[in-house]
Design a protein around this motif. Structure first.
Motif: not given
Length: 177
Positions: A23-29
């Motif tokens: 899982a990761g933040s959409k902003k970073l992706y």
């Protein structure tokens, strides 16, 4: 953003599957996706930095039949420990100590500027921490732990937890990046 990858049957219980969940933040992706697209790259797959390191290693080498390999990924602000093996589940932990913390600690201990501490760290490595104490006292002086001491303790704590949780204590190799 949540993604997964099926890793295959669990060697200890063939009725179960091993699945890797990330899982990761959409902003970073989005930030990385835009940067790569602007540079003219076509994105085929996205992987966490630490898992990309493990995948790259095992793309060149085989998993050991027994035991696990420990990966240490040293960054500026954190160190990631990843443990993986053929018959054992993958384990990852971020430790909030990295190169910046070493440099900052060395600058304070030696009473020098950050840039000089960075140069000293790069030139001497961990030897730069020997004798680097804010107060030089007599034989009974109590020395503060360095960031290096703290990192070693955290890595040790991580591996002890892994042993306790999995029962696996055969560490075949440590890969440093």
């Amino acid at each position: 953003i949540i993604d997964f990858q099926v890793l295959g049957d669990d060697p200890q219980n063939p009725e179960q599957l091993r699945i890797l969940l990330a899982a990761g933040s959409k902003k970073l992706y989005s930030f990385h996706q835009e940067m790569l697209t602007e540079a003219g790259f076509k994105i085929g797959a996205v992987s966490l930095e630490s898992l990309a390191m493990v995948n790259a290693y095992f793309g060149l080498e085989d998993y050991p039949e027994e035991g696990v390999i420990v990966f240490l990924n040293f960054g500026a602000r954190q160190t990631t420990v990843v443990v993986d093996g053929r018959q054992d589940r993958i384990f990852s932990r971020d430790i909030p100590i990295g190169g910046h913390h070493f440099t900052n600690d060395l600058a304070k201990r030696r009473d020098i500027k950050y840039a000089a501490a960075e140069a000293l760290k790069l030139d001497e490595g961990i030897a730069a921490f020997q004798g680097a104490s804010p107060e030089e006292g007599g034989a009974l002086a109590i020395q503060e732990k360095t960031k290096l001491d703290e990192l070693v303790e955290e890595i040790s704590r991580t591996l002890r937890y892994y042993i306790k949780d999995t029962g696996q204590n055969q560490f075949n190799l440590v890969v440093i990046s």
